[in-house]
Scaffold this motif. Structure first.
Motif, PDB file in Angstrom:
ATOM      1  N   LEU A 106       0.828  -1.201   0.000  1.00  0.00           N
ATOM      2  CA  LEU A 106       0.000   0.000   0.000  1.00  0.00           C
ATOM      3  C   LEU A 106       0.864   1.252   0.000  1.00  0.00           C
ATOM      4  N   ASP A 107       1.978   1.194   0.703  1.00  0.00           N
ATOM      5  CA  ASP A 107       2.890   2.333   0.763  1.00  0.00           C
ATOM      6  C   ASP A 107       3.558   2.585  -0.581  1.00  0.00           C
ATOM      7  N   VAL A 108       3.875   1.530  -1.328  1.00  0.00           N
ATOM      8  CA  VAL A 108       4.477   1.693  -2.655  1.00  0.00           C
ATOM      9  C   VAL A 108       3.466   2.285  -3.637  1.00  0.00           C
ATOM     10  N   ILE A 109       2.208   1.917  -3.488  1.00  0.00           N
ATOM     11  CA  ILE A 109       1.159   2.447  -4.368  1.00  0.00           C
ATOM     12  C   ILE A 109       0.882   3.919  -4.086  1.00  0.00           C
ATOM     13  N   THR A 110       1.078   4.340  -2.832  1.00  0.00           N
ATOM     14  CA  THR A 110       0.679   5.677  -2.391  1.00  0.00           C
ATOM     15  C   THR A 110       1.215   6.821  -3.250  1.00  0.00           C
ATOM     16  N   PRO A 111       2.520   6.916  -3.549  1.00  0.00           N
ATOM     17  CA  PRO A 111       2.994   8.064  -4.341  1.00  0.00           C
ATOM     18  C   PRO A 111       2.382   8.117  -5.739  1.00  0.00           C
ATOM     19  N   TYR A 112       2.120   6.953  -6.328  1.00  0.00           N
ATOM     20  CA  TYR A 112       1.487   6.939  -7.648  1.00  0.00           C
ATOM     21  C   TYR A 112       0.051   7.440  -7.562  1.00  0.00           C
ATOM     22  N   ALA A 113      -0.676   7.013  -6.525  1.00  0.00           N
ATOM     23  CA  ALA A 113      -2.061   7.455  -6.352  1.00  0.00           C
ATOM     24  C   ALA A 113      -2.119   8.972  -6.149  1.00  0.00           C
ATOM     25  N   ILE A 114      -1.216   9.500  -5.338  1.00  0.00           N
ATOM     26  CA  ILE A 114      -1.197  10.945  -5.082  1.00  0.00           C
ATOM     27  C   ILE A 114      -0.853  11.709  -6.355  1.00  0.00           C
ATOM     28  N   TYR A 115       0.162  11.253  -7.071  1.00  0.00           N
ATOM     29  CA  TYR A 115       0.617  11.952  -8.279  1.00  0.00           C
ATOM     30  C   TYR A 115      -0.479  11.966  -9.350  1.00  0.00           C
ATOM     31  N   ILE A 116      -1.081  10.820  -9.594  1.00  0.00           N
ATOM     32  CA  ILE A 116      -2.127  10.727 -10.625  1.00  0.00           C
ATOM     33  C   ILE A 116      -3.332  11.575 -10.251  1.00  0.00           C
ATOM     34  N   ALA A 117      -3.744  11.540  -8.973  1.00  0.00           N
ATOM     35  CA  ALA A 117      -4.893  12.334  -8.530  1.00  0.00           C
ATOM     36  C   ALA A 117      -4.653  13.821  -8.767  1.00  0.00           C
ATOM     37  N   ALA A 118      -3.441  14.296  -8.469  1.00  0.00           N
ATOM     38  CA  ALA A 118      -3.134  15.712  -8.653  1.00  0.00           C
ATOM     39  C   ALA A 118      -3.055  16.090 -10.130  1.00  0.00           C
ATOM     40  N   GLU A 119      -2.408  15.257 -10.925  1.00  0.00           N
ATOM     41  CA  GLU A 119      -2.270  15.565 -12.353  1.00  0.00           C
ATOM     42  C   GLU A 119      -3.611  15.528 -13.079  1.00  0.00           C
TER      43      GLU A 119
END
Length: 524
Positions: free
Chosen positions: A218-231
């Motif tokens: 879940l921690d590895v997925i987190t930065p991708y989820a945050i980045y995609i949501a913002a973009e």
């Protein structure tokens, strides 16, 4: 792709060997990786490498930023917030403007819009290169904190400039009020989305019945989820990842178990190690593709333009570093600053020289489209790519190889020095153990009588100030007592960290030791 798979496996092995050589020679490994990639690119029969900028922005950038935001101290980031934000935003803007005017004046066919585009690409210094250099030399904590904090934020500001310049080049016009509103949304929206998604992730960790493996995934997925949501909502994905990472890092003790924290450290160190190695190797390997498009300009002429832009970047950063000192000395008369003393000429000199460029600049350059929306060729795209490559290569070789020598030669005094790190570590350890002894006697005196192992631990704390031996067989009740003592020690450490001027790296070493102690309990 499958045909080239052995090549990429061999590439990872070469990366490992080059990093070993760099560590042995005490050289920043990005320098050797870029040179290694450059050398491999000239070998006949090597598969042509085409780097997709989206691959770097989406696959590489979020986890690297996220890992860096976990490593930095929020306390230090807040303490030096003014100088960090100045370098991350104002200095980046000043650098981009300087490059824009120089490129417009000296490079034929370069409009101001193209100059700003180039300036946005090459303005952010690279975090990994500076961090790799600081591993081998001793610098004051404040110096490394400023560099680390700047590197977390400058990618966002440079990419914002890049986006606006792209619009100006494509449309031929620049609407200032629209750009200002867009800038505000990118900054505020990026921070807000990062914090919001980070908070949701934190709640998921707490509510879901996860174990260490699930927490890490879940921690590895987190930065991708945050980045995609913002973009997706056209805000800054970089600021979002940094904001979310800082939030989760600050509250790591509240939602991750000791097992998850210990195993997560190993996973993230290995992941960032591989990703950083690949991206710097890719910079060197991409040279044939970059030079292939230089039909209109000669190679030597284009190289001269690249060296000119590099000179502008170095001079602009030096000017900014010394202007930051002047502004601080003026503003200390009106506001409270982190340190009102005159820093002298040494610190600004080293800050000015620590301006190596890296992967974000290359990714931004590669993201320039080949054609505009009307089907015409994007002006000077190939030249911009080559200038970016020259800037990265020159700053890595020139500044990357000489910065350690400058640091050793100049010998910056450390105004924050209290006592040697080992002595400070042991002092906190003794206080921590005495606190544990007080808590044990106050709340668990009965359990100490019932479980000899707890009594033995208390005696060791009292006699030697060392942690007790938890390798003995312990009953479940004794384990729960010790877990509670460990948790109280964590709270004591975090409270002292907030209230006192303690080096957070030392605090984190103690927290790591407490996690190891708790993990040992799980194995008994």
């Amino acid at each position: 792709m499958f045909h080239d798979f052995p090549f990429y496996l061999g590439l990872i092995v070469i990366i490992l060997l080059l990093i070993m050589v760099a560590n042995k020679a005490k050289i920043a490994y990005p320098v050797l990786l870029v040179l290694g990639g450059l050398g491999i690119s000239f070998i006949p029969g090597i598969p042509a490498l085409h780097i997709d900028s989206e691959l770097i922005f989406l696959i590489f950038l979020p986890p690297l930023l996220y890992e860096a935001s976990w490593a930095i101290s929020w306390k230090e980031l807040w303490k030096w917030r003014r100088i960090i934000t100045s370098f991350a935003f104002l200095v980046v803007f000043f650098t981009a403007i300087s490059v824009a005017f120089v490129a417009n004046y000296f490079i034929p066919g370069f409009s101001l819009a193209l100059g700003f585009l180039l300036g946005g690409i090459v303005s952010p210094p690279d975090a990994v290169s500076a961090g790799a250099i600081l591993k081998f030399v001793k610098v004051p904590k404040r110096f490394s904190s400023i560099l680390e904090g700047e590197s977390l934020l400058n990618d966002a500001s440079s990419l914002i400039i890049f986006r606006f310049a792209m619009i100006a080049v494509a449309t031929g016009q620049f609407v200032w009020h629209e750009a200002a509103l867009s800038f505000v949304w990118m900054v505020i929206g990026g921070v807000a989305i990062g914090v919001a998604v980070g908070y949701i992730i934190m709640k998921l960790h707490r509510l879901l019945p996860t174990d260490a493996n699930a927490d890490i995934v879940l921690d590895v997925i987190t930065p991708y989820a945050i980045y995609i949501a913002a973009e997706e909502v056209h805000s800054s994905g970089v600021l979002a990842v940094v904001s979310g990472g800082l939030l989760l890092s600050t509250h790591r003790l509240g939602y991750l178990s000791s097992s998850s924290r210990l195993r997560g450290i190993n996973v993230w160190e290995s992941l960032s190690f591989v990703l950083n190695g690949l991206v710097f190797m890719f910079i060197g390997l991409d040279l044939p593709e970059i030079t292939a498009g230089l039909e209109d300009q000669g190679l030597w002429t284009a190289t001269g333009y690249g060296l000119l832009v590099t000179l502008v970047l170095i001079v602009a950063r030096f000017i900014s570093a010394y202007m930051a000192v002047v502004v601080t000395l003026i503003m200390r008369n009106f506001i409270t600053v982190a340190d009102a003393r005159h820093p002298g000429y040494k610190v600004p000199m080293l800050l000015g020289w620590a301006g190596m460029r890296g992967v974000v600049s290359l990714a931004a350059a590669l993201s320039i489209p080949v054609q505009l929306d009307d089907g015409t060729q994007f002006p000077e795209r190939n030249l911009i790519l080559y200038i970016t490559f020259i800037v990265i290569l020159t700053t890595l070789l020139l500044q990357g190889l000489t910065l350690p020598l400058m640091i050793q030669k100049i010998k910056i005094p450390d105004p924050d020095f209290i006592m040697p790190e080992e002595e400070l570590y042991n002092k906190i350890r003794r206080k921590l153990n005495y606190y544990a002894l007080e808590q044990m006697r106050a709340d668990y005196s009965k359990e100490m009588d019932e479980h000899p192992v707890l009594y033995q631990m208390a005696c060791k704390w009292e006699d030697t100030g060392q942690l007790g031996d938890t390798t003995a067989i312990m009953a479940d009740e004794a384990k729960e007592v010790y877990r509670d003592i460990l948790e109280r020690q964590r709270k004591w450490l975090t409270t002292k960290n907030r209230e006192q001027n303690i080096d957070e790296e030392i605090v984190r070493k103690h927290l790591l030791y407490l996690d190891i102690e708790e993990e040992k309990l799980n194995l008994l």
